[in-house]
Design a protein around this motif. Structure first.
Motif, PDB file in Angstrom:
ATOM      1  N   SER A  25       0.880  -1.129   0.047  1.00  0.00           N
ATOM      2  CA  SER A  25      -0.041  -0.017   0.040  1.00  0.00           C
ATOM      3  C   SER A  25       0.957   1.139   0.084  1.00  0.00           C
ATOM      4  CB  SER A  25      -1.052  -0.023   1.216  1.00  0.00           C
ATOM      5  OG  SER A  25      -1.799  -0.761   1.101  1.00  0.00           O
ATOM      6  N   GLY A  26       0.411   2.123  -0.666  1.00  0.00           N
ATOM      7  CA  GLY A  26       1.154   3.448  -0.827  1.00  0.00           C
ATOM      8  C   GLY A  26       2.101   3.588  -2.018  1.00  0.00           C
ATOM      9  N   MET A  27       2.204   2.497  -2.826  1.00  0.00           N
ATOM     10  CA  MET A  27       3.209   2.400  -3.749  1.00  0.00           C
ATOM     11  C   MET A  27       2.608   2.972  -5.208  1.00  0.00           C
ATOM     12  SD  MET A  27       5.211  -1.159  -3.928  1.00  0.00           S
ATOM     13  CE  MET A  27       6.658  -1.243  -2.879  1.00  0.00           C
ATOM     14  N   LYS A  28       3.533   3.505  -6.049  1.00  0.00           N
ATOM     15  CA  LYS A  28       3.150   3.696  -7.284  1.00  0.00           C
ATOM     16  C   LYS A  28       3.640   2.587  -8.366  1.00  0.00           C
ATOM     17  CE  LYS A  28       4.947   7.841  -6.705  1.00  0.00           C
ATOM     18  NZ  LYS A  28       5.259   9.183  -6.967  1.00  0.00           N
ATOM     19  N   ILE A  55      -3.082   1.362  -3.975  1.00  0.00           N
ATOM     20  CA  ILE A  55      -1.852   1.741  -4.669  1.00  0.00           C
ATOM     21  C   ILE A  55      -2.321   2.797  -5.908  1.00  0.00           C
ATOM     22  CG2 ILE A  55      -0.544  -0.424  -4.275  1.00  0.00           C
ATOM     23  CD1 ILE A  55      -1.719  -1.145  -7.265  1.00  0.00           C
ATOM     24  N   LYS A  56      -1.426   3.317  -6.529  1.00  0.00           N
ATOM     25  CA  LYS A  56      -1.549   4.269  -7.756  1.00  0.00           C
ATOM     26  C   LYS A  56      -1.095   3.268  -8.773  1.00  0.00           C
ATOM     27  CE  LYS A  56      -2.382   8.528  -5.270  1.00  0.00           C
ATOM     28  NZ  LYS A  56      -2.024  10.001  -5.181  1.00  0.00           N
ATOM     29  N   THR A  77      -1.327   8.985 -14.320  1.00  0.00           N
ATOM     30  CA  THR A  77      -0.589   9.265 -15.477  1.00  0.00           C
ATOM     31  C   THR A  77       0.968   9.219 -15.156  1.00  0.00           C
ATOM     32  OG1 THR A  77      -0.555  11.635 -15.321  1.00  0.00           O
ATOM     33  CG2 THR A  77      -2.249  10.396 -16.717  1.00  0.00           C
ATOM     34  N   LEU A  78       1.793   8.984 -15.948  1.00  0.00           N
ATOM     35  CA  LEU A  78       3.075   9.060 -15.445  1.00  0.00           C
ATOM     36  C   LEU A  78       3.708  10.437 -15.081  1.00  0.00           C
ATOM     37  CD1 LEU A  78       5.699   7.183 -15.263  1.00  0.00           C
ATOM     38  CD2 LEU A  78       6.344   7.607 -17.672  1.00  0.00           C
ATOM     39  N   GLU A  79       2.927  11.370 -15.949  1.00  0.00           N
ATOM     40  CA  GLU A  79       3.339  12.743 -15.425  1.00  0.00           C
ATOM     41  C   GLU A  79       2.772  13.083 -14.130  1.00  0.00           C
ATOM     42  OE1 GLU A  79       3.320  12.246 -19.862  1.00  0.00           O
ATOM     43  OE2 GLU A  79       1.712  11.859 -18.066  1.00  0.00           O
ATOM     44  N   GLU A  80       1.841  12.304 -13.645  1.00  0.00           N
ATOM     45  CA  GLU A  80       1.244  12.833 -12.282  1.00  0.00           C
ATOM     46  C   GLU A  80       2.223  11.752 -11.201  1.00  0.00           C
ATOM     47  OE1 GLU A  80      -3.493  13.098 -12.563  1.00  0.00           O
ATOM     48  OE2 GLU A  80      -2.724  11.299 -12.836  1.00  0.00           O
ATOM     49  N   ALA A  81       2.687  10.638 -11.485  1.00  0.00           N
ATOM     50  CA  ALA A  81       3.413  10.045 -10.905  1.00  0.00           C
ATOM     51  C   ALA A  81       4.877  10.344 -10.759  1.00  0.00           C
ATOM     52  CB  ALA A  81       3.294   8.429 -11.324  1.00  0.00           C
ATOM     53  N   LYS A  82       5.295  10.766 -11.869  1.00  0.00           N
ATOM     54  CA  LYS A  82       6.866  11.371 -11.924  1.00  0.00           C
ATOM     55  C   LYS A  82       7.860  10.084 -11.688  1.00  0.00           C
ATOM     56  CE  LYS A  82       5.905  16.043 -10.498  1.00  0.00           C
ATOM     57  NZ  LYS A  82       4.445  15.881 -10.272  1.00  0.00           N
ATOM     58  N   TRP A  83       7.730   9.235 -10.849  1.00  0.00           N
ATOM     59  CA  TRP A  83       8.768   8.084 -10.434  1.00  0.00           C
ATOM     60  C   TRP A  83       7.732   7.122 -10.014  1.00  0.00           C
ATOM     61  CZ3 TRP A  83      13.134   6.933 -12.602  1.00  0.00           C
ATOM     62  CH2 TRP A  83      13.821   5.987 -12.145  1.00  0.00           C
ATOM     63  N   LEU A  84       8.247   5.749 -10.316  1.00  0.00           N
ATOM     64  CA  LEU A  84       7.299   4.702  -9.628  1.00  0.00           C
ATOM     65  C   LEU A  84       8.147   3.856  -8.838  1.00  0.00           C
ATOM     66  CD1 LEU A  84       5.683   3.784 -13.037  1.00  0.00           C
ATOM     67  CD2 LEU A  84       4.725   5.232 -11.511  1.00  0.00           C
ATOM     68  N   ASP A  85       7.617   3.168  -8.090  1.00  0.00           N
ATOM     69  CA  ASP A  85       8.344   2.146  -6.934  1.00  0.00           C
ATOM     70  C   ASP A  85       8.619   0.830  -7.873  1.00  0.00           C
ATOM     71  OD1 ASP A  85       8.078   3.254  -4.143  1.00  0.00           O
ATOM     72  OD2 ASP A  85       5.921   3.372  -5.084  1.00  0.00           O
ATOM     73  N   VAL A  86       7.645   0.255  -8.383  1.00  0.00           N
ATOM     74  CA  VAL A  86       8.070  -0.736  -9.557  1.00  0.00           C
ATOM     75  C   VAL A  86       7.120  -1.040 -10.516  1.00  0.00           C
ATOM     76  CG1 VAL A  86       6.396  -2.436  -7.960  1.00  0.00           C
ATOM     77  CG2 VAL A  86       8.150  -3.508  -9.152  1.00  0.00           C
ATOM     78  N   THR A  87       7.672  -1.429 -11.722  1.00  0.00           N
ATOM     79  CA  THR A  87       6.894  -1.812 -12.846  1.00  0.00           C
ATOM     80  C   THR A  87       6.669  -3.388 -12.915  1.00  0.00           C
ATOM     81  OG1 THR A  87       6.866   0.130 -14.024  1.00  0.00           O
ATOM     82  CG2 THR A  87       6.436  -1.943 -15.345  1.00  0.00           C
ATOM     83  N   ILE A  88       5.509  -4.094 -13.245  1.00  0.00           N
ATOM     84  CA  ILE A  88       5.467  -5.626 -13.189  1.00  0.00           C
ATOM     85  C   ILE A  88       5.052  -5.816 -14.564  1.00  0.00           C
ATOM     86  CG2 ILE A  88       4.688  -7.788 -12.295  1.00  0.00           C
ATOM     87  CD1 ILE A  88       5.014  -6.600  -9.477  1.00  0.00           C
ATOM     88  N   ASP A  89       5.559  -6.379 -15.450  1.00  0.00           N
ATOM     89  CA  ASP A  89       4.903  -6.443 -16.866  1.00  0.00           C
ATOM     90  C   ASP A  89       5.375  -7.972 -17.304  1.00  0.00           C
ATOM     91  OD1 ASP A  89       4.122  -5.878 -19.135  1.00  0.00           O
ATOM     92  OD2 ASP A  89       5.241  -4.248 -19.659  1.00  0.00           O
ATOM     93  N   GLY A  90       4.795  -8.435 -18.503  1.00  0.00           N
ATOM     94  CA  GLY A  90       5.118  -9.646 -19.019  1.00  0.00           C
ATOM     95  C   GLY A  90       6.272  -9.420 -20.167  1.00  0.00           C
TER      96      GLY A  90
END
Length: 262
Positions: A25-28, A55-56, A77-90
């Motif tokens: 919780s709290g992560m982007k 999360i966002k 949006t990424l513009e709103e987030a600016k930086w992310l804690d993690v990206t999870i993708d295939g």
């Protein structure tokens, strides 16, 4: 509606389920695109409903964004987030260096931008995605529509000097018209069969006028979580050189599976 899952579907689900261990919780969180990533989004939605996870999410495609909203994940949006804690993708392919080919779903441009704006990128996949050498899966190259024949010709000419086994270049279609990405571009699929030097190829392809981005992800992925049809999940993390195995009991009548397939 419930249904029996195939071994591949089970493998994708358990990989996605294990990936939720990296979300708090709290992560982007960057949300990937594709069938395995959709399972991950569904798992996050279940955690939001049943455990209060907040999360966002920054989706890498319009399709993923709609699914995230549907299951109760706040989308920004990424513009709103600016930086992310993690990206999870295939992924469509990955090798022993965790170099990837992505873009089978046509979202590799956004996927690469989001992944590189993240503290970590974690790939979730079934065991069939592991290869000794990249290239059996066609390499997607996103290009602008203007001057398409010129760009394609330059790519074909460039491939002559590359260490690859195939050089066929095809325009990705959707029915009778070209496939259009979320950014309004086209995709050329490079049928290379084997890529001996992914780093060199990526650099050269991206220098061609008209090319926006290719589907090679180099030095971006930090860990890969691989699901198996028997419920086993193996995780390899290159940042700390660790590997571990867990096992899930998968029930075929769990409604989440039917939701993802619809």
């Amino acid at each position: 509606m419930s249904r029996e899952m195939s071994p591949i579907e089970k493998a994708k689900f358990v990989a996605a389920k294990q990936a939720t261990e990296h979300v708090e919780s709290g992560m982007k969180v960057g949300l990937g695109t594709g069938s395995t990533a959709e399972w991950f989004v569904q798992c996050l939605g279940e955690m939001a409903r049943e455990e209060g996870l907040k999360i966002k999410g920054v989706p890498t495609s319009k399709r993923t964004g709609l699914l995230a909203q549907k299951v109760g994940i706040e989308v920004i949006t990424l513009e709103e987030a600016k930086w992310l804690d993690v990206t999870i993708d295939g992924t469509d392919e990955y090798d022993s260096d965790l170099t990837l080919i992505k873009g089978g779903g046509g979202a590799h441009l956004r996927e690469k931008v989001v992944a590189t704006a993240s503290e970590r990128m974690i790939v979730i996949a079934d065991a069939s995605k592991k290869v000794e050498a990249l290239g059996a899966f066609p390499l997607p190259v996103e290009v602008i529509p203007f001057g398409l024949p010129v760009t394609q010709g330059l790519i074909e000419e460039t491939l002559i000097g590359m260490d690859v086994l195939g050089r066929e270049v095809t325009l990705r279609m959707k029915g009778d018209v070209p496939f259009v990405t979320d950014e309004g571009n086209f995709i050329l699929d490079l049928h290379l069969k084997r890529i001996a030097n992914p780093r060199q190829l990526s650099l050269v392809i991206n220098q061609i006028p008209g090319v926006v981005e290719n589907g090679l992800f180099i030095d971006i992925c930090d860990a890969v979580i691989v699901g198996h049809g028997d419920g086993r999940v193996t995780t390899r993390d290159i940042t700390d050189n660790t590997a571990n195995v867990v096992r899930f009991d998968v029930l075929d009548d769990d409604n989440i599976f039917a939701d993802v397939a619809d």
